[in-house]
Design a protein around this motif. Sequence first.
Motif, PDB file in Angstrom:
ATOM      1  N   TRP A 181      46.745  39.079  38.070  1.00 58.06           N
ATOM      2  CA  TRP A 181      47.217  37.748  37.696  1.00 58.06           C
ATOM      3  C   TRP A 181      48.557  37.905  36.991  1.00 58.06           C
ATOM      4  N   ALA A 260      41.936  41.926  37.239  1.00 59.65           N
ATOM      5  CA  ALA A 260      40.513  41.612  37.433  1.00 59.65           C
ATOM      6  C   ALA A 260      39.844  42.745  38.208  1.00 59.65           C
ATOM      7  N   VAL A 266      38.028  41.439  33.141  1.00 58.96           N
ATOM      8  CA  VAL A 266      39.441  41.102  33.264  1.00 58.96           C
ATOM      9  C   VAL A 266      40.148  41.696  32.059  1.00 58.96           C
TER      10      VAL A 266
END
Length: 399
Positions: A181, A260, A266
């Motif tokens: 991310w 992740a 995460v």
Amino acid sequence: MPRERVTILGSTGSIGVNTLDVLARQHDRFEVHALTARSNVERLAEQCLEHRPAVAVMVDPEAGAALRDLLARAGSRTEVRVGAPALAAVAAAPEVEIVMAAIVGGAGLLPTLAAAEAGKRLLLANKEALVMSGALLIDAVARSGARLLPVDSEHNAIFQCLPAGYRCADPVHPHGVQQIWLTASGGPFRERLLETFHSITPDEACAHPNWDMGRKISVDSATMMNKGLEVIEARWLFALEADAIRVVLHPQSIVHSMVAYADGSVLAQLGQPDMRTPIAHALAWPGRMASGVDALDLLSVGRLDFAEPSPERFPCLGLAYRALAAGGTATTVLNAANEVAVAAFLEGKIPFTAIARVIDDALSAIPVEPADSLERILALDARARDYAWESVAGAAAEP
């Protein structure tokens, strides 16, 4: 223990200035060997007088002559070299262990490649080198045994969240990584009314709420092309497909990115929005050292927000994913057209909303070719820039 010698490509820009700040705190560990700039004579002269590099490179010949005169009158022993070939020479110099690649834009490609081919410890802040020629740069790193370390705050954060011993460009899936991310502040226009985007001025676009960056990168942040380029960079740094790279808005710029894992974990790297943190991490890796950045106080931050970026608000992000999916030289065209469009906007030749249109036109008009040679990449880069300037002329003529 001998000090490690460092060359900074693009020392007068934001990353270069921050790198020198970190190095100045670690005199016993590092020595500045060479500093380079395109044309900023006054700042490079100040840096040379303070940090006393053996070599200074100025790309612009007239600026180089001015720098040589300034330093001579100041009694400096720094040797001044001029021209783009001199950039590649100092990047590959045998007496240098570490090269900070911080030149903004496509101009940083050749010296970054030279450092990779010479087997340097390459601190990569020039994302365009991977966007333009990802496979070539990664292959050069593999052949020479260079150590590639990401300096962009997002990619450095991801690197810090990966298992110890991980080498950039190796696949991350065997380590149990499912997705990464990339966080984005959303820039200054995250909540601005879309119907007012046509009237955005360059000064407004360069007023980033969290980071102190140069004007080109600030505009890229406002359009979120900067994040799009980072998606492409992440594809090469971590050997991931596009669907495993996700972008999320995070206005506080405290979580710099996340990884992740298959077990549901995460991992995130948090810190102040200050580029000295990833710079110090890359310089000291695999250890740690002081960067000059204040410790993060989460109690004073209070809250962390996340949201999905709007494709209507940030069309440049979608264009980057489109170019990545097309492969080959499409990302070279994307980068070249973006540099032209941003320059045209900063010069007042096109409105903010035309930046995405210029890039879209270039991607639609220029066929994708294999990105299998430096010559082909440079030729497509030049072709895309020419086409983009034609598109700028057309956009400027619109009512």
